[in-house]
Design an enzyme around this catalytic site. Structure first.
Site, PDB file in Angstrom:
ATOM      1  N   GLY A 354       0.835  -1.195   0.000  1.00  0.00           N
ATOM      2  CA  GLY A 354       0.000   0.000   0.000  1.00  0.00           C
ATOM      3  C   GLY A 354       0.866   1.240   0.000  1.00  0.00           C
ATOM      4  O   GLY A 354       2.100   1.167  -0.006  1.00  0.00           O
ATOM      5  N   CYS A 355       0.257   2.413   0.050  1.00  0.00           N
ATOM      6  CA  CYS A 355       1.027   3.653  -0.020  1.00  0.00           C
ATOM      7  C   CYS A 355       1.818   3.914   1.252  1.00  0.00           C
ATOM      8  O   CYS A 355       2.773   4.696   1.257  1.00  0.00           O
ATOM      9  CB  CYS A 355       0.111   4.838  -0.325  1.00  0.00           C
ATOM     10  N   THR A 356       1.451   3.274   2.360  1.00  0.00           N
ATOM     11  CA  THR A 356       2.191   3.450   3.609  1.00  0.00           C
ATOM     12  C   THR A 356       3.037   2.236   3.950  1.00  0.00           C
ATOM     13  O   THR A 356       3.601   2.144   5.030  1.00  0.00           O
ATOM     14  CB  THR A 356       1.231   3.730   4.782  1.00  0.00           C
TER      15      THR A 356
END
Length: 381
Positions: A354-356
């Site tokens: 994911g983006c994190t």
């Protein structure tokens, strides 16, 4: 006492009578001969701060105004600085190279381009431990020390979203739960949390940014020199003071490419740190961390040999099903083990990014059950 020293003392006494300020200015050794930008680059910075500190020059003589010790290379420079500390002549030093032992690392200070706020990058040179996760836990402690010594009573702390960030966050939370005073800040992104993205670095979302020292070194260089094309550092306060448990000779590092503004700011960083009693702050913070179980936390991060039964155990992957739910907060280095733990519980799972950071993907119907499995195995809080 010679005439020059007498005149200087009388001038300082007159200044005291006029302003009421203390005569106890810090004494700072400054190396002036290792810069790629020439002697004047450093000497000009010294001239700009000479009223705020007693400057001792290491390297090449500047003027008779400053006490001076000759040094011609990195080795003799380090020897001179070490001896000045041993003799009690200096409170801190500014130099471009110093051989720190493992367990000592430096906390840089940069200017966030979004708002001009000062940010402490923990850490930027040296290494606190050869184990990345242990080093980053100690980096967080160092960052708190540097910020406190410079007037931030309760600094906010964030962890750059690099490898091991989630593990480090968990371990720092263990210290916090045991009484260590750490004030986690939050990402300005919608999902918040102590894990910082690049946006947060630019915007100074927290006072202290925790990362490994190699990443911190890159951040320091980029923030210091992006306006000049990379070969002349124009902003920030350099790579900061050396901090480590039992290490009370603060050496502040600047780059051979640090320009006059950065060197001046680095000297002021040293002045403020000495006035803020950085050595005592270090003693107090490390004592607090140890009381909260620092040694046990660090020991828990040492590699463990897998038990024979575990190393040979074959985990059956459950039947595949639609994975439309995600669970984040797992470190990239632990994602494979997390998936295995979910499979052991009889639930199909896949990993994704994911983006994190990495996420565990499962069917929405199993979200709460899988969260419990991951919590029980210490993959998430």
């Amino acid at each position: 006492m010679d005439k020059l020293s007498l005149a200087k003392s009388l001038e300082e006494i007159a200044s005291l009578l006029e302003s009421g300020e203390s005569l106890n200015k810090p004494t700072i050794a400054v190396t002036n001969f290792l810069s790629e930008l020439g002697l004047d680059n450093v000497n000009n910075a010294i001239n700009n701060v000479k009223d705020d500190a007693n400057i001792i020059i290491v390297g090449e003589k500047f003027t008779d105004e400053f006490e001076y010790y000759e040094a011609k290379d990195d080795a003799t420079n380090a020897d001179v600085i070490e001896n000045l500390f041993k003799e009690g002549k200096i409170d801190a030093a500014i130099t471009m190279h110093y051989p720190f032992p493992i367990g000592v690392s430096t906390v840089g200070r940069v200017i966030a381009p979004a708002n001009g706020k000062q940010v402490y990058v923990a850490n930027t040179t040296g290494t606190n431990d050869t184990n990345r996760e242990k080093a980053m836990v100690l980096n967080a402690i160092d960052g708190i020390i540097a910020a406190k010594a410079n007037g931030i009573e309760n600094p906010t702390v964030g962890i750059l979203n690099v490898d091991s960030a989630r593990v480090v966050e968990k371990k720092l939370n263990e210290l916090k739960e045991n009484g260590f005073d750490i004030n986690f800040g939050s990402s300005q992104r919608a999902d918040g949390g102590a894990a910082l993205r690049g946006n947060d670095v630019l915007a100074a979302s927290t006072d202290v940014i925790v990362c490994d020292s190699l990443t911190g070194n890159v951040l320091q260089k980029v923030f210091s020199s992006f306006n000049s094309g990379g070969f002349y550092e124009t902003t920030g306060s350099g790579y900061g003071p050396s901090i480590g448990e039992g290490f009370y000779t603060p050496v502040f590092i600047v780059s051979r490419a640090s320009g006059t503004p950065v060197i001046e700011s680095a000297i002021r960083y040293a002045i403020d740190s000495v006035k803020g009693n950085i050595n005592q702050v270090s003693k107090d913070v490390f004592a607090s961390a140890k009381k909260a179980g620092l040694e046990d936390v660090l020991k828990s991060l040492e590699p463990k040999a897998a038990a024979a039964s575990e190393s040979t155990e074959e985990v059956k992957v459950p039947d595949k099903e639609i994975v439309n739910g995600s669970i984040g907060g797992i470190d990239i280095l632990e994602i494979d083990d997390a998936i295995t733990a979910v499979h052991k519980a009889g639930i199909y799972a896949e990993s994704a990014m994911g983006c994190t950071g990495p996420v565990v993907m499962v069917n929405e119907a199993h979200i709460e059950e899988v969260k419990k499995v991951l919590q029980e195995n210490n993959f998430i809080e």
